[in-house]
Design a protein around this motif. Structure first.
Motif, PDB file in Angstrom:
ATOM      1  N   LYS A  97       0.813  -1.217   0.000  1.00  0.00           N
ATOM      2  CA  LYS A  97       0.000   0.000   0.000  1.00  0.00           C
ATOM      3  C   LYS A  97       0.843   1.263   0.000  1.00  0.00           C
ATOM      4  CE  LYS A  97      -3.958  -2.131   2.310  1.00  0.00           C
ATOM      5  NZ  LYS A  97      -4.869  -2.052   3.466  1.00  0.00           N
ATOM      6  N   GLY A  98       2.163   1.112  -0.145  1.00  0.00           N
ATOM      7  CA  GLY A  98       3.037   2.269  -0.201  1.00  0.00           C
ATOM      8  C   GLY A  98       3.409   2.806   1.168  1.00  0.00           C
ATOM      9  N   ARG A  99       3.130   2.072   2.236  1.00  0.00           N
ATOM     10  CA  ARG A  99       3.487   2.528   3.576  1.00  0.00           C
ATOM     11  C   ARG A  99       4.897   2.091   3.932  1.00  0.00           C
ATOM     12  NH1 ARG A  99      -1.820   0.095   6.390  1.00  0.00           N
ATOM     13  NH2 ARG A  99      -0.905  -1.702   5.289  1.00  0.00           N
ATOM     14  N   PHE A 100       5.578   2.901   4.701  1.00  0.00           N
ATOM     15  CA  PHE A 100       6.963   2.625   5.091  1.00  0.00           C
ATOM     16  C   PHE A 100       7.013   1.330   5.909  1.00  0.00           C
ATOM     17  CE2 PHE A 100      10.562   3.543   8.119  1.00  0.00           C
ATOM     18  CZ  PHE A 100      11.567   3.317   7.183  1.00  0.00           C
ATOM     19  N   ALA A 101       7.932   0.433   5.493  1.00  0.00           N
ATOM     20  CA  ALA A 101       8.061  -0.869   6.147  1.00  0.00           C
ATOM     21  C   ALA A 101       9.012  -0.842   7.332  1.00  0.00           C
ATOM     22  CB  ALA A 101       8.520  -1.923   5.132  1.00  0.00           C
ATOM     23  N   GLY A 102       9.607   0.287   7.645  1.00  0.00           N
ATOM     24  CA  GLY A 102      10.501   0.403   8.786  1.00  0.00           C
ATOM     25  C   GLY A 102      11.950   0.121   8.469  1.00  0.00           C
ATOM     26  N   ILE A 103      12.275  -0.114   7.210  1.00  0.00           N
ATOM     27  CA  ILE A 103      13.641  -0.418   6.791  1.00  0.00           C
ATOM     28  C   ILE A 103      14.053   0.630   5.774  1.00  0.00           C
ATOM     29  CG2 ILE A 103      15.152  -2.134   5.746  1.00  0.00           C
ATOM     30  CD1 ILE A 103      13.146  -4.263   6.671  1.00  0.00           C
ATOM     31  N   GLY A 104      15.189   1.293   6.005  1.00  0.00           N
ATOM     32  CA  GLY A 104      15.667   2.344   5.125  1.00  0.00           C
ATOM     33  C   GLY A 104      15.323   3.709   5.691  1.00  0.00           C
ATOM     34  N   GLU A 105      15.308   4.710   4.811  1.00  0.00           N
ATOM     35  CA  GLU A 105      15.022   6.079   5.225  1.00  0.00           C
ATOM     36  C   GLU A 105      13.533   6.372   5.047  1.00  0.00           C
ATOM     37  OE1 GLU A 105      17.534   9.023   3.611  1.00  0.00           O
ATOM     38  OE2 GLU A 105      19.325   7.757   3.616  1.00  0.00           O
ATOM     39  N   LYS A 106      12.932   6.800   6.126  1.00  0.00           N
ATOM     40  CA  LYS A 106      11.495   7.039   6.115  1.00  0.00           C
ATOM     41  C   LYS A 106      11.114   8.207   5.211  1.00  0.00           C
ATOM     42  CE  LYS A 106       7.577   7.457   9.247  1.00  0.00           C
ATOM     43  NZ  LYS A 106       7.139   7.571  10.665  1.00  0.00           N
ATOM     44  N   GLU A 107      12.035   9.161   5.016  1.00  0.00           N
ATOM     45  CA  GLU A 107      11.740  10.331   4.181  1.00  0.00           C
ATOM     46  C   GLU A 107      11.446   9.941   2.740  1.00  0.00           C
ATOM     47  OE1 GLU A 107      11.308  13.389   5.092  1.00  0.00           O
ATOM     48  OE2 GLU A 107      11.703  12.945   7.198  1.00  0.00           O
ATOM     49  N   VAL A 108      12.012   8.805   2.333  1.00  0.00           N
ATOM     50  CA  VAL A 108      11.798   8.363   0.944  1.00  0.00           C
ATOM     51  C   VAL A 108      10.320   8.058   0.707  1.00  0.00           C
ATOM     52  CG1 VAL A 108      12.378   6.586  -0.750  1.00  0.00           C
ATOM     53  CG2 VAL A 108      14.150   7.497   0.762  1.00  0.00           C
ATOM     54  N   SER A 109       9.629   7.535   1.713  1.00  0.00           N
ATOM     55  CA  SER A 109       8.228   7.142   1.537  1.00  0.00           C
ATOM     56  C   SER A 109       7.262   8.311   1.664  1.00  0.00           C
ATOM     57  CB  SER A 109       7.862   6.070   2.565  1.00  0.00           C
ATOM     58  OG  SER A 109       7.976   6.593   3.891  1.00  0.00           O
ATOM     59  N   ARG A 110       7.743   9.476   2.082  1.00  0.00           N
ATOM     60  CA  ARG A 110       6.848  10.622   2.225  1.00  0.00           C
ATOM     61  C   ARG A 110       6.435  11.145   0.840  1.00  0.00           C
ATOM     62  NH1 ARG A 110       6.605  12.371   7.430  1.00  0.00           N
ATOM     63  NH2 ARG A 110       8.344  11.774   8.824  1.00  0.00           N
ATOM     64  N   GLY A 111       5.190  11.368   0.678  1.00  0.00           N
ATOM     65  CA  GLY A 111       4.682  11.859  -0.609  1.00  0.00           C
ATOM     66  C   GLY A 111       4.722  10.824  -1.712  1.00  0.00           C
ATOM     67  N   LEU A 112       4.861   9.531  -1.348  1.00  0.00           N
ATOM     68  CA  LEU A 112       4.927   8.483  -2.355  1.00  0.00           C
ATOM     69  C   LEU A 112       3.541   8.262  -2.966  1.00  0.00           C
ATOM     70  CD1 LEU A 112       6.615   6.282  -3.744  1.00  0.00           C
ATOM     71  CD2 LEU A 112       5.992   4.740  -1.878  1.00  0.00           C
ATOM     72  N   ASN A 113       3.519   8.170  -4.282  1.00  0.00           N
ATOM     73  CA  ASN A 113       2.270   7.946  -4.998  1.00  0.00           C
ATOM     74  C   ASN A 113       1.910   6.463  -4.934  1.00  0.00           C
ATOM     75  OD1 ASN A 113       0.054   8.037  -6.632  1.00  0.00           O
ATOM     76  ND2 ASN A 113       1.166   8.486  -8.511  1.00  0.00           N
ATOM     77  N   PRO A 114       0.795   6.069  -4.287  1.00  0.00           N
ATOM     78  CA  PRO A 114       0.432   4.638  -4.228  1.00  0.00           C
ATOM     79  C   PRO A 114       0.246   4.023  -5.606  1.00  0.00           C
ATOM     80  CG  PRO A 114      -0.863   5.926  -2.655  1.00  0.00           C
ATOM     81  CD  PRO A 114      -0.141   6.903  -3.520  1.00  0.00           C
ATOM     82  N   GLN A 115      -0.092   4.846  -6.613  1.00  0.00           N
ATOM     83  CA  GLN A 115      -0.266   4.314  -7.956  1.00  0.00           C
ATOM     84  C   GLN A 115       1.044   3.752  -8.497  1.00  0.00           C
ATOM     85  OE1 GLN A 115      -3.167   4.075  -9.391  1.00  0.00           O
ATOM     86  NE2 GLN A 115      -2.411   3.175 -11.294  1.00  0.00           N
ATOM     87  N   LEU A 116       2.149   4.386  -8.108  1.00  0.00           N
ATOM     88  CA  LEU A 116       3.460   3.898  -8.538  1.00  0.00           C
ATOM     89  C   LEU A 116       3.711   2.497  -7.984  1.00  0.00           C
ATOM     90  CD1 LEU A 116       6.150   4.761  -9.970  1.00  0.00           C
ATOM     91  CD2 LEU A 116       6.959   5.455  -7.715  1.00  0.00           C
ATOM     92  N   VAL A 117       3.390   2.262  -6.699  1.00  0.00           N
ATOM     93  CA  VAL A 117       3.574   0.945  -6.077  1.00  0.00           C
ATOM     94  C   VAL A 117       2.652  -0.080  -6.731  1.00  0.00           C
ATOM     95  CG1 VAL A 117       3.421  -0.311  -3.904  1.00  0.00           C
ATOM     96  CG2 VAL A 117       4.286   2.031  -3.923  1.00  0.00           C
ATOM     97  N   SER A 118       1.405   0.313  -7.015  1.00  0.00           N
ATOM     98  CA  SER A 118       0.449  -0.612  -7.632  1.00  0.00           C
ATOM     99  C   SER A 118       0.920  -1.042  -9.016  1.00  0.00           C
ATOM    100  CB  SER A 118      -0.925   0.048  -7.715  1.00  0.00           C
ATOM    101  OG  SER A 118      -1.385   0.413  -6.428  1.00  0.00           O
ATOM    102  N   GLU A 119       1.441  -0.106  -9.793  1.00  0.00           N
ATOM    103  CA  GLU A 119       1.927  -0.447 -11.130  1.00  0.00           C
ATOM    104  C   GLU A 119       3.133  -1.381 -11.047  1.00  0.00           C
ATOM    105  OE1 GLU A 119       2.750   3.122 -13.221  1.00  0.00           O
ATOM    106  OE2 GLU A 119       0.657   3.815 -13.252  1.00  0.00           O
ATOM    107  N   ALA A 120       4.028  -1.142 -10.085  1.00  0.00           N
ATOM    108  CA  ALA A 120       5.203  -2.011  -9.952  1.00  0.00           C
ATOM    109  C   ALA A 120       4.791  -3.431  -9.582  1.00  0.00           C
ATOM    110  CB  ALA A 120       6.150  -1.434  -8.900  1.00  0.00           C
ATOM    111  N   LEU A 121       3.835  -3.579  -8.656  1.00  0.00           N
ATOM    112  CA  LEU A 121       3.378  -4.913  -8.274  1.00  0.00           C
ATOM    113  C   LEU A 121       2.614  -5.592  -9.408  1.00  0.00           C
ATOM    114  CD1 LEU A 121       2.196  -4.279  -4.620  1.00  0.00           C
ATOM    115  CD2 LEU A 121       4.221  -5.534  -5.349  1.00  0.00           C
TER     116      LEU A 121
END
Length: 671
Positions: A239-263
């Motif tokens: 769902k585009g939510r931060f999984a707790g691994i890496g930098e949390k700032e990267v997930s801010r403002g992330l477009n869920p459509q981008l994650v859906s297309e990748a999956l």
């Protein structure tokens, strides 16, 4: 000051123009190159992000696969078997109340196994390691708690472990759990359950549940790359939510459509978007852990970098290119100065000559140029132009003098023409007024003639009606005379019949007298007869009564007949007087008919004359109207001629003033 020089100096304008053209060309070229190069650099940056994503994905999968292999070896190790034996032995002694020596032997075995497991857990970066028996969901051992006590777990962790234990015991294979916080600090961990192979039989002897820390995963994503210092990575869920691994700032403002297309595509997807720090280039790469390692979920690796840093080398190149462009613009300005000097010198001489020509001095001269370029052509053309102006000015002066003389004569003629036109217009206007009065008189005469004609028509109709009535009256009198004759004849016949009736009445009277006498005689004879004569006496009486009645009726008829004869005599006298009156009326009617006939003939002749007069009046009115219209047309034409004569006079005066102005203007030129 610079603007003043640009307005007054061609040299400065040419120099600035050369510099501006070169600068514009360089700016345009730089803009085009920047646009296309920027796109190429952005594509290179995305390719670099793809390399970094592949690098991180391979490291993550390799790390997780290595930990899975190590934990499988750990589940099959002797240490795990020793701990399970220690736990089983402890449970049995507790139930049976065993001796202290036996407890000590199991304790030494468990302590050694625990020390080895503690060392391996530290090497594998495990937050904790649990051992669970098949028959009990409560862990029998924990690396963090050791051999002294059973670890206490919160409700959420206990449910997750129980679910993984059940799944492993049912499927006899590895089971991954979802990331969850664990430990006093609540750090994110990844649970993993493996079956412990039994010595005999297919049923697992227990379950190893490893709580894998994510610090190593963070270090993998934080590893520096050669691409740029601002490349950052993080893991997000479906769902585009931060999984707790890496930098949390990267997930801010992330477009869920981008994650859906990748999956959905199972491949990496990229985008350029705006973030808090400016434009960023972002790439989403699905790790596919559900297919490779059997994860119950999938992570998406988000890698991004600052676009400004990717374009930094190109900006430095643009600054160098700008400096080079400034040098070229300055060189172009210098070249423009040298070129303008070769143009400005001859043009200044030409400017002086043009100024003299503008003042009216056509005697100025400029030498013909031997240059073959446009400046030489301009100087030679100016020389020919001045010569042509001299010749044309002489001709103009001569023509202007002749024009001035002619215009004086035309002006006088135009004045006379205007005066004559005015007089003619006045006369035509008076004629037009007179014609209008004649037309009105003709209209009145036409109206009167029409009235007379209509009256004559009505008189003719009336005379015809009188003629018809007179004829009908004469015919009626003739019919009355015939009827009077027929009535007189019938009255005479009636008088004759009355005389006959009188004779008949006398006969009836005589007959009644005889019957009366006979009845008297019969009565006498009946009296003589006595009884036998009574019936005959009655008949005689009745006959006498009848004779009396007949006599009375005869008298009455005689009286009536006398009255009828009197009336008939009066009617005969009246008929004779009526016949005389009808005869006299018939004679008078015949005379009146003759008079009416003569009157009708006279009226018809008068009507024909009235019609002829009306027709003549109409023709006269039409002729008068045509005459008036013609005079009006003449009046309008005369007015137009008068106005034209005035305009002509004014135009001639204007031409006269213009010729004088031309003469004065031509006098300013020095030929």
């Amino acid at each position: 000051m610079i603007l003043g020089r640009l307005r007054k100096s061609l040299t400065w304008r040419l120099a600035v123009s050369f510099g501006g053209l070169v600068t514009a060309a360089l700016v345009l070229s730089g803009a085009v190159n920047w646009m296309f190069t920027k796109q190429d650099v952005r594509e290179d940056a995305f390719r670099g992000l793809s390399v970094v994503s592949d690098f991180h994905a391979e490291l993550l999968e390799s790390y997780l696969r290595g930990r899975l292999q190590s934990l499988r070896m750990l589940a099959e190790s002797q240490e795990v078997q020793d701990i399970l034996g220690w736990a089983a032995g402890r449970a049995g002694l507790n139930r049976a109340g065993g001796e202290q020596n036996t407890r000590s032997s199991y304790g030494v075995l468990g302590t050694k196994a625990h020390e080895r497991l503690l060392s391996k857990a530290s090497q594998l970066d495990l937050a904790d390691l649990f051992l669970l028996a098949p028959e009990d969901p409560v862990p029998v051992y924990s690396v963090r708690s050791g051999l002294q006590s059973v670890p206490e777990l919160n409700e959420k962790t206990a449910k997750a472990m129980a679910s993984l234990r059940t799944q492993v015991l049912q499927d006899h294979r590895v089971a991954w759990g979802k990331p969850m916080p664990y430990g006093p600090d609540g750090s994110l961990c990844l649970p993993l359950a493996l079956p412990i192979k039994a010595v005999a039989g297919d049923r697992p002897a227990g379950v190893v549940l490893a709580v894998l820390g994510t610090h190593t995963l963070d270090r993998i994503l934080d590893r520096e790359t050669q691409l740029a210092a601002t490349v950052h990575s993080a893991l997000v869920d479906a769902k585009g939510r931060f999984a707790g691994i890496g930098e949390k700032e990267v997930s801010r403002g992330l477009n869920p459509q981008l994650v859906s297309e990748a999956l959905a595509d199972g491949s990496r997807v990229r985008e350029r978007t705006e973030a808090a720090g400016g434009s960023v280039l972002r790439m989403a790469t699905p790790l596919g852990l559900s297919k490779t390692l059997g994860f119950p979920f999938d992570w998406i690796l988000i890698t991004q970098m600052n676009e400004a840093e990717a374009l930094a080398p190109m900006r430095a190149l643009a600054f160098r290119f700008g400096g080079f462009g400034i040098l070229l613009a300055l060189g172009a300005c210098v070249v423009g100065v040298f070129l303008s000097r070769s143009l400005v010198g001859p043009l200044r001489s030409l400017e002086t000559a043009v100024r003299e020509v503008g003042r009216g001095n056509l005697n100025v001269s400029i030498d013909a140029s031997t240059r073959q370029d446009e400046v030489g052509g301009l100087i030679n053309s100016f020389h020919a132009m001045v010569q042509s102006l001299r010749d044309q000015t002489r001709e103009i002066l001569e023509g202007v003098n002749a024009l001035a003389a002619s215009m004086s004569e035309i002006s006088a003629t135009a004045a006379q023409l205007a005066a004559s036109s005015t007089e003619t217009a006045t006369a035509v206007s008076e004629i037009s007024s007179t014609a209008e009065e004649v037309r009105q008189t003709a209209q009145v005469a036409q109206q009167k003639a029409d009235g007379v004609s209509q009256d004559a028509s009505r008189m003719t109709q009336t005379s015809e009606e009188g003629r018809f009535v007179t004829r009908e009256a004469i015919q009626g009198l003739q019919r009355i005379q015939k009827e009077m004759d027929f009535v007189a004849e019938n009255v005479m016949r009636l008088s004759e019949q009355g005389q006959n009736i009188e004779d008949i009445i006398g006969t009836v009277r005589d007959l009644a007298d005889q019957i009366n006498l006979l009845s008297v005689n019969a009565a006498i004879e009946a009296a003589k007869a006595g009884e036998h004569g009574k019936g005959f006496a009655v008949v005689a009486h009745e006959m006498r009564s009848l004779a009396d009645q007949s006599k009375e009726a005869t008298e009455q008829i005689k009286q009536i007949l006398s009255e009828v004869q009197k009336i008939t005599s009066s009617a005969v006298l009246a008929m004779e007087r009526g016949a005389k009156a009808v005869k006299a009326g018939l004679e008078q009617g015949e005379k009146a008919g003759e008079a009416v006939e003569r009157l009708a003939a006279t009226v018809e002749a008068s009507a024909d004359s009235a019609l002829q007069i009306a027709a003549s009046s109409h023709e006269q009115l039409v002729g008068v109207e045509q005459l008036v219209q013609a005079i009006q047309n003449i009046d309008e034409a005369t007015g137009q001629n008068t106005e034209g004569a005035r305009q002509l006079e004014m135009s001639v005066r204007d031409l006269e003033r213009l010729s004088q102005s031309l003469k004065n203007a031509a006098a300013r030129f020095q030929v």
